[in-house]
Design an enzyme around this catalytic site. Structure first.
Site, mmCIF file in Angstrom:
data_model
loop_
_atom_site.group_PDB
_atom_site.id
_atom_site.type_symbol
_atom_site.label_atom_id
_atom_site.label_comp_id
_atom_site.label_asym_id
_atom_site.label_seq_id
_atom_site.Cartn_x
_atom_site.Cartn_y
_atom_site.Cartn_z
ATOM 1 N N ASP A 63 8.638 -0.584 19.605
ATOM 2 C CA ASP A 63 8.884 -1.119 18.020
ATOM 3 C C ASP A 63 8.180 -2.316 17.944
ATOM 4 O OD1 ASP A 63 10.143 -2.284 15.928
ATOM 5 O OD2 ASP A 63 12.081 -1.718 16.376
ATOM 6 N N ASN A 90 -1.523 1.127 14.012
ATOM 7 C CA ASN A 90 -1.407 2.015 12.815
ATOM 8 C C ASN A 90 0.107 1.870 11.893
ATOM 9 O OD1 ASN A 90 -1.566 4.537 11.413
ATOM 10 N ND2 ASN A 90 0.276 4.909 12.405
ATOM 11 N N SER A 136 -5.596 -1.035 4.356
ATOM 12 C CA SER A 136 -5.642 -0.023 3.093
ATOM 13 C C SER A 136 -6.361 -0.638 1.944
ATOM 14 C CB SER A 136 -4.128 0.235 2.490
ATOM 15 O OG SER A 136 -3.904 0.871 1.021
ATOM 16 N N ALA A 187 4.503 -6.898 -1.487
ATOM 17 C CA ALA A 187 4.464 -7.349 -0.412
ATOM 18 C C ALA A 187 3.412 -6.267 0.788
ATOM 19 C CB ALA A 187 5.867 -7.255 0.407
ATOM 20 N N TYR A 188 3.545 -5.045 0.352
ATOM 21 C CA TYR A 188 2.397 -4.198 0.818
ATOM 22 C C TYR A 188 1.023 -4.562 0.643
ATOM 23 C CZ TYR A 188 0.370 0.170 2.404
ATOM 24 O OH TYR A 188 -0.520 1.159 3.017
ATOM 25 N N VAL A 190 -0.017 -7.799 -0.112
ATOM 26 C CA VAL A 190 -0.458 -8.785 0.794
ATOM 27 C C VAL A 190 -0.417 -8.634 2.373
ATOM 28 C CG1 VAL A 190 0.682 -11.168 1.374
ATOM 29 C CG2 VAL A 190 0.705 -10.440 -0.968
ATOM 30 N N LYS A 192 -1.568 -5.961 3.891
ATOM 31 C CA LYS A 192 -2.876 -5.382 4.170
ATOM 32 C C LYS A 192 -4.113 -6.504 3.769
ATOM 33 C CE LYS A 192 -1.408 -1.574 5.614
ATOM 34 N NZ LYS A 192 -1.036 -1.041 6.778
ATOM 35 N N VAL A 221 -3.931 9.667 1.608
ATOM 36 C CA VAL A 221 -3.620 10.735 2.609
ATOM 37 C C VAL A 221 -1.853 11.412 2.274
ATOM 38 C CG1 VAL A 221 -3.351 11.604 4.990
ATOM 39 C CG2 VAL A 221 -5.096 9.917 4.272
#
Ligand code: NDP
Length: 265
Positions: A63, A90, A136, A187-188, A190, A192, A221
């Protein structure tokens, strides 16, 4: 004549989606694969499916959000005198909503998780090995203020500076000042962009050991995260990741790529 050792690749968040398919592609290339996941049952089942395809896949629990879990894996691999040739960071989340909790968890898993895992596994990563950060295209710096963009792109940014920047983002979201501070409302995104900055920092730190560190966008994807209408298959996305793991010794480091080609961020 001695049989050469198989190279070993470890992939985080590999019980499903791109992590799982990346494990399959490493297996097909003759790697020994350490498939890791936070859920033991799901990870064991995923590893068993790949082993049934005659691939050399072993399951380990990890984790990335939990420092104790990261340390336990690193300790057990070191005790077994294992070495890694490839590490693929990943594991990631794209959580719904936008508040302090989402900002904290997203950056903790997507950015600090990758740093935590990398630092813990560095002692067993072979010199000349590769680290792939699954990022990304969303991490491009549009939507950031000019000043923040300059700070993220600053070649002098240190890992401490980056962690402070991520902390500032979480604080600004908690205090409701994120817009005035120049952050985009995702937030995603920032996470990446920060991961791409981390890639640069680690590439410079690890150059003396000839370890290459690159960020990769798998494209949009069809996975649980990408949704059913995404244009790209798992195979195409994972191939973009594996490309950065199997670079020649004179291959690039510190860059951001999709399908083996540099992309801006
Ligand atoms: P999925 O949501 O299908 O899979 C994400 C994986 O990450 C799952 O295995 C999940 O485990 C794991 N994970 C989440 N949190 C943790 C944690 N704390 N510790 C360990 N594992 C964790 O996403 P994808 O396969 O689509 O995404 C893989 C990577 O590709 C991500 O980095 C994503 O940001 C990136 N990406 C994906 C795109 C797409 O279109 N699909 C586009 C661009 C980038 P669990 O099952 O336990 O939740």
């Amino acid at each position: 004549m001695a049989i050469p050792e198989k190279p070993t690749a470890l992939v985080t968040g590999a019980n499903r989606g791109l992590g799982y398919e990346t494990c399959r592609q490493f297996g097909k290339r003759g790697y020994r694969v350490l498939l890791t996941s936070r859920g033991e049952r799901e990870g064991q089942a995923a590893a068993a499916k790949l082993a049934a395809e005659d691939l050399d896949v072993e399951y380990r629990r990890l984790d990335v959000e939990d420092a104790a879990s990261v340390a336990a894996l690193a300790d057990s691999l070191a005790a077994e005198r294992r070495t890694l040739d490839v590490l693929v960071n990943n594991a990631a989340v794209a959580l719904d909503g936008f508040d302090a909790t989402v900002a904290r968890r997203t950056t903790d898993i997507n950015v600090l998780g990758a740093l935590r895992v990398t630092d813990a596994l560095l002692p067993i990563l072979a010199d000349g090995g590769t680290i792939v950060m699954v990022s990304s295209g969303v991490g491009e710096l549009t939507g950031f203020s000019r000043e923040l963009r300059a700070r993220v792109l600053d070649k002098g940014l240190t890992r401490h500076g980056l962690v402070a920047l991520v902390d500032a983002f979480v604080r600004d979201v908690a205090e409701g000042t994120w817009r005035d501070a120049g952050w985009p409302g995702s937030a995603y995104k920032v996470s990446k962009a920060s991961l791409n900055a981390l890639t640069r920092i680690l590439a410079a730190e690890l150059a003396p050991r000839r370890i290459k560190v690159n960020s990769v966008c798998p494209g949009w994807v069809r996975t649980d995260m990408g949704g059913a209408h995404a244009p790209r298959s798992l195979g195409q996305g994972a191939a973009s990741i594996v490309w950065a793991a199997v670079l020649e010794p004179d291959g690039p480091t510190g860059g951001f790529f999709r399908d083996g080609k540099p992309i801006p961020w």
